[in-house]
Design a protein around this motif. Structure first.
Motif, PDB file in Angstrom:
ATOM      1  N   LEU A  34       9.537 -11.156  19.585  1.00 32.72           N
ATOM      2  CA  LEU A  34      10.376 -10.214  18.651  1.00 32.72           C
ATOM      3  C   LEU A  34      10.823 -10.851  17.332  1.00 32.72           C
ATOM      4  O   LEU A  34      10.630 -10.100  16.198  1.00 32.72           O
ATOM      5  N   VAL A  35      11.146 -12.296  17.151  1.00 31.94           N
ATOM      6  CA  VAL A  35      11.369 -12.791  16.053  1.00 31.94           C
ATOM      7  C   VAL A  35      10.102 -12.999  15.087  1.00 31.94           C
ATOM      8  O   VAL A  35       9.947 -12.711  13.977  1.00 31.94           O
ATOM      9  N   GLY A  36       8.896 -13.169  16.131  1.00 26.38           N
ATOM     10  CA  GLY A  36       7.676 -13.386  15.028  1.00 26.38           C
ATOM     11  C   GLY A  36       7.365 -11.915  14.455  1.00 26.38           C
ATOM     12  O   GLY A  36       6.701 -12.023  13.228  1.00 26.38           O
ATOM     13  N   GLN A  37       7.727 -10.872  15.242  1.00 29.76           N
ATOM     14  CA  GLN A  37       7.231  -9.504  14.900  1.00 29.76           C
ATOM     15  C   GLN A  37       8.184  -9.183  13.580  1.00 29.76           C
ATOM     16  O   GLN A  37       7.614  -8.648  12.309  1.00 29.76           O
ATOM     17  N   THR A  38       9.409  -9.481  13.405  1.00 34.83           N
ATOM     18  CA  THR A  38      10.353  -9.210  12.273  1.00 34.83           C
ATOM     19  C   THR A  38       9.969 -10.216  11.029  1.00 34.83           C
ATOM     20  O   THR A  38       9.987  -9.535  10.004  1.00 34.83           O
ATOM     21  N   THR A  39       9.274 -11.444  11.478  1.00 33.03           N
ATOM     22  CA  THR A  39       9.005 -12.246  10.386  1.00 33.03           C
ATOM     23  C   THR A  39       7.811 -11.659   9.591  1.00 33.03           C
ATOM     24  O   THR A  39       7.629 -11.665   8.486  1.00 33.03           O
ATOM     25  N   ALA A  40       7.018 -11.282  10.374  1.00 34.99           N
ATOM     26  CA  ALA A  40       5.675 -10.561  10.072  1.00 34.99           C
ATOM     27  C   ALA A  40       5.788  -9.287   9.100  1.00 34.99           C
ATOM     28  O   ALA A  40       5.205  -8.815   8.009  1.00 34.99           O
ATOM     29  N   GLU A  41       6.791  -8.431   9.478  1.00 31.16           N
ATOM     30  CA  GLU A  41       7.215  -7.366   8.856  1.00 31.16           C
ATOM     31  C   GLU A  41       7.677  -7.533   7.537  1.00 31.16           C
ATOM     32  O   GLU A  41       7.557  -7.027   6.425  1.00 31.16           O
ATOM     33  N   GLY A  42       8.566  -8.500   7.565  1.00 32.59           N
ATOM     34  CA  GLY A  42       9.392  -9.273   6.218  1.00 32.59           C
ATOM     35  C   GLY A  42       8.124  -9.537   5.348  1.00 32.59           C
ATOM     36  O   GLY A  42       8.141  -9.213   3.924  1.00 32.59           O
ATOM     37  N   VAL A  43       7.183 -10.170   5.813  1.00 28.50           N
ATOM     38  CA  VAL A  43       6.116 -10.581   4.801  1.00 28.50           C
ATOM     39  C   VAL A  43       5.206  -9.459   4.341  1.00 28.50           C
ATOM     40  O   VAL A  43       4.900  -9.206   3.078  1.00 28.50           O
ATOM     41  N   LEU A  44       5.109  -8.387   5.049  1.00 25.72           N
ATOM     42  CA  LEU A  44       4.256  -7.147   4.599  1.00 25.72           C
ATOM     43  C   LEU A  44       5.041  -6.382   3.715  1.00 25.72           C
ATOM     44  O   LEU A  44       4.480  -5.762   2.931  1.00 25.72           O
ATOM     45  N   GLU A  45       6.551  -6.359   3.864  1.00 26.65           N
ATOM     46  CA  GLU A  45       7.383  -5.540   2.809  1.00 26.65           C
ATOM     47  C   GLU A  45       7.306  -5.908   1.478  1.00 26.65           C
ATOM     48  O   GLU A  45       7.475  -5.312   0.566  1.00 26.65           O
ATOM     49  N   PHE A  46       7.036  -7.145   1.327  1.00 24.47           N
ATOM     50  CA  PHE A  46       7.033  -7.683  -0.171  1.00 24.47           C
ATOM     51  C   PHE A  46       5.828  -7.275  -0.880  1.00 24.47           C
ATOM     52  O   PHE A  46       4.557  -7.742  -0.656  1.00 24.47           O
ATOM     53  N   PRO A  47       6.084  -6.626  -2.200  1.00 27.73           N
ATOM     54  CA  PRO A  47       4.964  -6.026  -2.919  1.00 27.73           C
ATOM     55  C   PRO A  47       4.228  -6.909  -3.851  1.00 27.73           C
ATOM     56  O   PRO A  47       4.405  -6.964  -5.146  1.00 27.73           O
ATOM     57  N   LYS A  48       3.462  -8.169  -3.214  1.00 28.57           N
ATOM     58  CA  LYS A  48       2.825  -9.062  -4.050  1.00 28.57           C
ATOM     59  C   LYS A  48       1.754  -8.267  -5.066  1.00 28.57           C
ATOM     60  O   LYS A  48       1.788  -8.780  -6.316  1.00 28.57           O
ATOM     61  N   SER A  49       0.995  -7.358  -4.278  1.00 31.49           N
ATOM     62  CA  SER A  49      -0.122  -6.899  -5.433  1.00 31.49           C
ATOM     63  C   SER A  49       0.524  -5.890  -6.412  1.00 31.49           C
ATOM     64  O   SER A  49       0.131  -5.903  -7.688  1.00 31.49           O
ATOM     65  N   ASP A  50       1.770  -5.385  -6.189  1.00 34.94           N
ATOM     66  CA  ASP A  50       2.586  -4.490  -7.142  1.00 34.94           C
ATOM     67  C   ASP A  50       2.768  -5.198  -8.222  1.00 34.94           C
ATOM     68  O   ASP A  50       2.852  -5.057  -9.514  1.00 34.94           O
ATOM     69  N   ILE A  51       3.544  -6.406  -7.851  1.00 40.71           N
ATOM     70  CA  ILE A  51       4.132  -7.475  -8.832  1.00 40.71           C
ATOM     71  C   ILE A  51       2.887  -7.942  -9.682  1.00 40.71           C
ATOM     72  O   ILE A  51       3.031  -8.279 -11.026  1.00 40.71           O
ATOM     73  N   ARG A  52       1.866  -8.414  -8.958  1.00 32.95           N
ATOM     74  CA  ARG A  52       0.549  -8.734  -9.749  1.00 32.95           C
ATOM     75  C   ARG A  52      -0.008  -7.830 -10.603  1.00 32.95           C
ATOM     76  O   ARG A  52      -0.231  -8.185 -11.764  1.00 32.95           O
ATOM     77  N   ASP A  53      -0.082  -6.738 -10.332  1.00 34.85           N
ATOM     78  CA  ASP A  53      -0.547  -5.543 -11.277  1.00 34.85           C
ATOM     79  C   ASP A  53       0.455  -5.383 -12.407  1.00 34.85           C
ATOM     80  O   ASP A  53       0.087  -5.214 -13.745  1.00 34.85           O
TER      81      ASP A  53
END
Length: 127
Positions: A34-53
């Motif tokens: 469960l901890v691994g899943q929530t950590t992965a979801e937090g990484v996916l929510e960060f809009p890295k490509s949007d900020i790069r654009d």
């Protein structure tokens, strides 16, 4: 009759302890997944490509206009803000400062603000 064999009680007691140990081990493994899943979801929510654009668009703006305030540059600045709000649902803002000497080179401080309702990102870059 006074000397009864108690070996069966030890077998049942050890079986109970083994069952409890397996239960707690399964509980720990379940929580770690469960901890691994929530950590992965937090990484996916960060809009890295949007900020790069956004950074790319702002740096193109700085290359073309610098920190001038002529009507063309204001129109481009408003377009960047409106497009980010329309396409990415993000409130963005940026400011371009006057050139400063950084390591012997004149660079402009560019302050970028990005907020999409979940992630707030602020950055100051010398470009």
């Amino acid at each position: 009759m006074a000397c009864m064999n108690e070996d069966g009680q030890w077998i049942v007691l050890m079986g109970l302890l083994a069952a409890l140990a397996l239960f707690f081990l399964a509980l720990i493994i379940n929580q770690s997944a469960l901890v691994g899943q929530t950590t992965a979801e937090g990484v996916l929510e960060f809009p890295k490509s949007d900020i790069r654009d956004l950074r790319t668009a702002i740096f193109d703006y700085v290359d073309k206009f610098g920190n001038t305030v002529d009507p063309d540059s204001q129109a481009v600045r408003e377009d960047i803000t409106r497009i980010s709000l329309e396409r990415k649902n993000a409130v963005v803002g940026f400011t371009v400062g006057t050139p400063q000497d950084v390591s012997g080179r004149p660079l402009r401080p560019v302050t970028i603000h990005y907020y999409n309702g979940v992630t707030e990102y602020d950055e100051t870059v010398y470009y």
